[in-house]
Write a protein that holds these residues in place. Structure first.
Motif, short mmCIF file in Angstrom:
data_model
loop_
_atom_site.label_atom_id
_atom_site.label_comp_id
_atom_site.label_asym_id
_atom_site.label_seq_id
_atom_site.Cartn_x
_atom_site.Cartn_y
_atom_site.Cartn_z
N LEU A 126 0.83 -1.21 0.00
CA LEU A 126 0.00 0.00 0.00
C LEU A 126 0.87 1.25 0.00
N LEU A 127 1.90 1.25 0.83
CA LEU A 127 2.78 2.42 0.92
C LEU A 127 3.55 2.65 -0.37
N TYR A 128 4.01 1.58 -1.01
CA TYR A 128 4.70 1.75 -2.28
C TYR A 128 3.74 2.28 -3.35
N GLY A 129 2.49 1.86 -3.29
CA GLY A 129 1.49 2.40 -4.21
C GLY A 129 1.27 3.89 -3.97
N ILE A 130 1.20 4.28 -2.68
CA ILE A 130 1.04 5.70 -2.35
C ILE A 130 2.26 6.49 -2.81
N ALA A 131 3.45 5.90 -2.63
CA ALA A 131 4.68 6.57 -3.07
C ALA A 131 4.65 6.80 -4.59
N ALA A 132 4.14 5.83 -5.32
CA ALA A 132 4.04 5.99 -6.78
C ALA A 132 3.09 7.12 -7.15
N VAL A 133 1.94 7.18 -6.47
CA VAL A 133 0.98 8.26 -6.72
C VAL A 133 1.59 9.61 -6.36
N THR A 134 2.30 9.65 -5.23
CA THR A 134 2.95 10.89 -4.79
C THR A 134 3.95 11.37 -5.83
N ALA A 135 4.77 10.45 -6.34
CA ALA A 135 5.79 10.82 -7.32
C ALA A 135 5.17 11.30 -8.62
N VAL A 136 4.14 10.60 -9.09
CA VAL A 136 3.49 10.97 -10.36
C VAL A 136 2.78 12.31 -10.25
#
Length: 466
Positions: free
Chosen positions: A212-222
């Protein structure tokens, strides 16, 4: 005490009802105060999380007062409550960082005596005092790894939600300057702080929360390129490069996981370029055709330089540039004034460069102190990471390293925005102090134990010396 509870409750309900009749926003604020003020007094650590929410909800206002200014009194109450409960000033904070922050604050306050705009300085000093209160809460009340985990989880949730908003706004073609989520440049600067912290938290989470956190990190970066912030995109590149250069042990736990994360990064970059490469390229290409140099930033830099030449020793005074900006723009050769007409209904414009703004407002001493403050915070984070590594605490090492990366990226963003009183910057400074206290070795005084006095006796129960 119990007999007063019912009348007090009825009185509070009547007051909230009256406020609701005047303005529903006042009633909401009163309800929030009834909850938050007792929390600040009796559970001050809860204010840490409230301030995180306030930082992310920077555009929320009640009668033109932002959420961060509304939260400032609670920060002050929480700090007072901390000292009342602990009754000790042995805080374990990094003295160099505290000393430089105090010197910078004293210079800013002193500049009110020579400022070109007293009202501008008063407003800027009030903003600085709020930032100091925020930093104080993070420095004093974040004391355990669990505090860090809850704080970063809250940052992750807020970053993910705002990231989805900005990504959707980009998809629908919403004009970035009119986005209700706030200024895209400050948003991006906040996200480059959150991103490495989310990555560090993911490394030390269970498998499902980690995904979940890696998914959030991806959204944050994009979401950073989705905001079309040029400074944000450059800062994001700095984050990715520093994460790649950092040891895997604290931020990713294993080298294999680090390689897997960066494989995902490559996929995201390829997809992003394929979907939005044209728009992102146009943002940078616009610099070549903009006579004002990036939405007026080059003009403002010229005006700030001109202002510094007129006040080279102590500057215009803290907060003095914005009220003077239009006059300086008019008097500065080579400025494209038409680019600034859209701001004619505003009090003025910021320099959009933190370092140049520190120079023009507080002179060379102010710039040197601000740079020293960033350097001291970075030094404190490096020392905290080393201490945590020596103690075998990989999570704290990871958070300290992530905070250092966030500070570096934020410092890069500060070349395009004015951040001297940004709550995000002072969040990092407060966190550097908290990590310093958490990893500091016990003092000699704390380790010293009374030496037992052994009295030897003979068989008759008498002292040998008697």
């Amino acid at each position: 005490m119990a007999q007063f509870l019912l009348p007090a409750t009825l009185l509070a309900a009547a007051a909230i009802g009256l406020l609701a009749a005047i303005d529903a926003r006042y009633a909401v604020a009163a309800c929030a105060a009834l909850i938050a003020v007792p929390a600040a007094v009796f559970k001050p650590k809860l204010i840490v999380y409230l301030l995180i929410v306030a930082i992310y909800a920077g555009t929320f206002q009640i009668n033109e007062v932002t959420a961060q200014r509304l939260a400032a009194p609670l920060a002050g109450i929480a700090i007072l409550s901390y000292f009342v409960h602990n009754r000790s000033f042995a805080l374990g904070l990094d003295r160099l960082t505290v000393g430089i922050a105090a010197a910078y604050t004293l210079l800013a306050v002193a500049s009110a005596s020579w400022t070109v705009s007293l009202s501008g300085s008063i407003y800027a000093l009030s903003s600085l005092s709020i930032s100091l209160a925020f930093a104080g809460v993070f420095a004093l009340l974040v004391r355990q790894p669990a505090d860090l985990k809850w704080m970063i989880w809250l940052m992750a949730i807020a970053s993910g939600l705002l990231g989805l908003w900005w990504a959707d706004s980009f998809r629908h073609g919403t004009f970035r300057g009119a986005n209700i989520a706030g200024d895209p440049n400050f948003y991006s600067a906040l996200q480059v702080i959150a991103l490495p912290m989310i990555v560090a938290l993911a490394a030390w989470s269970a498998p499902l929360p980690r995904l979940l956190l890696y998914g959030i990190a991806a959204v944050t970066a994009v979401s950073i390129p989705a905001s079309l912030s040029r400074g944000g995109m450059v800062a994001l590149l700095v984050v990715l490069l520093l994460l790649a250069a950092s040891p895997a042990r604290g931020l990713f736990r294993t080298t294999r996981r680090k390689l897997a994360v960066y494989a995902g990064v490559v996929v995201i970059i390829v997809a992003l370029v394929a979907y939005a490469g044209g728009d992102l390229g146009d943002r940078f290409a616009a610099l070549a055709s903009d006579p004002s140099g990036g939405a007026g930033r080059a003009d403002l830099a010229l005006a700030a330089t001109h202002g510094f030449t007129e006040h080279p020793v102590v500057g215009l005074g803290f907060g003095g540039f914005v009220p003077s900006s239009f006059a300086l723009l008019r008097d500065t050769p080579g400025v494209f004034l038409l680019a600034h007409l859209r701001y004619q209904d505003y009090p003025g414009q910021e320099v959009h460069n933190t370092y140049l703004e520190s120079l023009v407002e507080l002179g060379v001493p102010g710039l040197l102190l601000f740079l020293a403050l960033l350097g001291a915070a970075a030094r404190s984070l490096v020392r905290s990471a080393r201490r945590a590594r020596a103690a075998g605490d990989r999570f704290i090492e990871g958070v300290a390293t992530a905070s250092l990366i966030g500070l570096a990226a934020f410092s890069v963003s500060s070349f395009t925005i004015s951040t001297e009183t940004s709550r995000a910057l002072w969040l990092l400074i407060g966190l550097s102090l908290a990590l310093s206290a958490m990893t500091a070795p016990p003092s000699v005084a704390q380790d010293r134990r009374p030496t037992p006095i052994v009295v030897h006796t003979n068989n008759e129960g008498k002292d040998l010396g008697s």
